[in-house]
Design an enzyme around this catalytic site. Sequence first.
Site, PDB file in Angstrom:
ATOM      1  N   LYS A   1     -10.689  -3.813  -3.692  1.00 41.01           N
ATOM      2  CA  LYS A   1     -11.492  -2.751  -3.453  1.00 41.01           C
ATOM      3  C   LYS A   1     -10.880  -1.861  -4.082  1.00 41.01           C
ATOM      4  O   LYS A   1     -11.566  -1.037  -4.901  1.00 41.01           O
ATOM      5  CB  LYS A   1     -11.941  -2.319  -2.211  1.00 41.01           C
ATOM      6  CG  LYS A   1     -12.973  -2.889  -1.158  1.00 41.01           C
ATOM      7  CD  LYS A   1     -13.096  -2.529   0.145  1.00 41.01           C
ATOM      8  CE  LYS A   1     -13.785  -3.898   1.264  1.00 41.01           C
ATOM      9  NZ  LYS A   1     -13.635  -3.824   2.009  1.00 41.01           N
TER      10      LYS A   1
ATOM     11  N   LYS B   1      -4.633 -10.497  -5.975  1.00 40.05           N
ATOM     12  CA  LYS B   1      -6.338 -10.902  -5.319  1.00 40.05           C
ATOM     13  C   LYS B   1      -7.268  -9.565  -5.850  1.00 40.05           C
ATOM     14  O   LYS B   1      -7.484  -8.160  -6.217  1.00 40.05           O
ATOM     15  CB  LYS B   1      -5.610 -11.348  -4.058  1.00 40.05           C
ATOM     16  CG  LYS B   1      -5.828  -9.918  -4.023  1.00 40.05           C
ATOM     17  CD  LYS B   1      -5.854  -9.863  -2.350  1.00 40.05           C
ATOM     18  CE  LYS B   1      -5.066  -8.601  -1.938  1.00 40.05           C
ATOM     19  NZ  LYS B   1      -5.578  -8.189   0.041  1.00 40.05           N
TER      20      LYS B   1
ATOM     21  N   LYS C   1       0.965  -0.852   0.301  1.00 40.87           N
ATOM     22  CA  LYS C   1      -0.082   0.791   0.360  1.00 40.87           C
ATOM     23  C   LYS C   1       0.793   1.198  -0.229  1.00 40.87           C
ATOM     24  O   LYS C   1       0.781   2.346  -0.438  1.00 40.87           O
ATOM     25  CB  LYS C   1      -1.118   0.001   1.013  1.00 40.87           C
ATOM     26  CG  LYS C   1      -2.201  -0.908   0.936  1.00 40.87           C
ATOM     27  CD  LYS C   1      -2.897  -0.432   2.120  1.00 40.87           C
ATOM     28  CE  LYS C   1      -3.988  -1.824   1.913  1.00 40.87           C
ATOM     29  NZ  LYS C   1      -5.246  -1.856   2.992  1.00 40.87           N
TER      30      LYS C   1
HETATM   31  P1  AMP Z   1     -10.532  -5.254   2.812  1.00 39.07           P
HETATM   32  O1  AMP Z   1     -11.421  -5.359   1.521  1.00 39.07           O
HETATM   33  O2  AMP Z   1      -9.493  -5.127   2.746  1.00 39.07           O
HETATM   34  O3  AMP Z   1     -11.772  -5.027   4.490  1.00 39.07           O
HETATM   35  O4  AMP Z   1     -11.222  -6.947   3.336  1.00 39.07           O
HETATM   36  C1  AMP Z   1     -11.604  -7.501   4.097  1.00 39.07           C
HETATM   37  C2  AMP Z   1     -11.968  -9.089   4.685  1.00 39.07           C
HETATM   38  O5  AMP Z   1     -12.424  -9.398   3.386  1.00 39.07           O
HETATM   39  C3  AMP Z   1     -10.529  -9.720   5.101  1.00 39.07           C
HETATM   40  O6  AMP Z   1     -10.823 -11.264   6.313  1.00 39.07           O
HETATM   41  C4  AMP Z   1      -9.903 -10.216   3.536  1.00 39.07           C
HETATM   42  O7  AMP Z   1      -8.544 -11.458   4.183  1.00 39.07           O
HETATM   43  C5  AMP Z   1     -11.278 -10.673   2.847  1.00 39.07           C
HETATM   44  N1  AMP Z   1     -10.661 -10.366   1.902  1.00 39.07           N
HETATM   45  C6  AMP Z   1     -10.225  -9.042   1.083  1.00 39.07           C
HETATM   46  N2  AMP Z   1     -10.298  -9.738  -0.507  1.00 39.07           N
HETATM   47  C7  AMP Z   1     -10.704 -10.621  -0.665  1.00 39.07           C
HETATM   48  C8  AMP Z   1     -10.171 -11.941  -1.714  1.00 39.07           C
HETATM   49  N3  AMP Z   1      -9.823 -11.175  -2.924  1.00 39.07           N
HETATM   50  N4  AMP Z   1     -10.407 -13.418  -1.375  1.00 39.07           N
HETATM   51  C9  AMP Z   1     -10.935 -13.969  -0.296  1.00 39.07           C
HETATM   52  N5  AMP Z   1     -10.524 -12.688   0.788  1.00 39.07           N
HETATM   53  C10 AMP Z   1     -10.864 -11.469   0.936  1.00 39.07           C
END
Ligand code: AMP
Length: 337
Positions: A203, A200, A113
Amino acid sequence: MTRPRVLSGVQPTGALHLGNWLGAIRNWVELQNSHDTFVCVVDLHAITVPHDPAKLAGDSRTTAALYLACGMDPDRCSVFIQSEVSAHSELCWLLNCVTPLNWLERMIQFKEKSVKQGDNVSVGLLDYPVLMAADILLYDADLVPVGEDQKQHLELARDIAQQRINARFGSEERPVLKVPEPLILKEGARVMSLTDGRSKMSKSDPNEGSRITLLDPPEVINKKIKRAKTDPQRGLEFGNPDRPETDNLLGLYAILSGCGRDAAAEQCAEMGWGQFKPLLAEATVAALEPIQQRHRELMADPAELDRVLSSGRERAETVAQNTLERVRSAMGFAPRA
Ligand code: AMP
Ligand code: TRP
């Protein structure tokens, strides 16, 4: 017998996508039946990169409503907004003062990041994992269900609890903090981008076509899947390292259609993309339809959402204050009058 405790959260930055649902939230829904479950919207984490103040509060509510729409039941779990429970910031400070700087500098997510932020890297971005440790440790969580990408942050939370708090301020018989375990399920733990099977779904990818959000209407889902990257080979399969997009799309189909990996692999072994993509689109639309319907209902009833969030906050505050007091006292602060 008290039930084992679960704590998890997602940032309210941008719309939640299939990765967030399949990697994290879907597992919470199962756990609330057997565990004392706390799930928060981590809005303090959302401001570690530049954010739009006009959207923060609204995004947090939408995210909370999505938790409920995905099946979190306020009668069986506590849903709250992180910044409303001030113990998160307070414990973060206490943990900051015992966490070595170089533990944070080697976090993969920070490195990734901070490259994107150029000159504008905040102290908050570096400190992000300590705040996350505070989130978890405040609730004496036994289990933290997250996607694969959070594994390193979980290790850090364990190290802070064990080596920096318990070892220094507690004793073997009376640890100050519970050392949590990550829960990373194999299926769905790493949903990949629709435009690049090697990175991956995220967002923050500037290309909206790389992810399907939980609130995308059917025509958008159809379009994104139609444009999703594939390869020239006919037939779908799992585990071929030269075909990461195929592995990802077939994996999504297996989960979203509900048929499972073996049946999906068998059904699609000879299929061409022209046949598979509409099938995947249909399964995705059908899986998201009930979530979108429930989300619309929740957003139309702000009083009900307020009620859920304030009762979640009260329950969270009780547990969090208790832990905070324990840490304060172990570190030598006098009890609050
Ligand atoms: P975040 O979007 O970074 O707030 O992630 C929130 C939750 O979603 C966390 O537990 C991440 O590990 C999970 N997560 C985010 N992106 C992925 C993805 N591409 N595949 C699986 N889990 C994800
Ligand atoms: N860092 C997590 C993510 O981006 C979000 C998060 C913050 C979290 N605090 C947490 C996840 C506590 C689990 C537990 O995915």
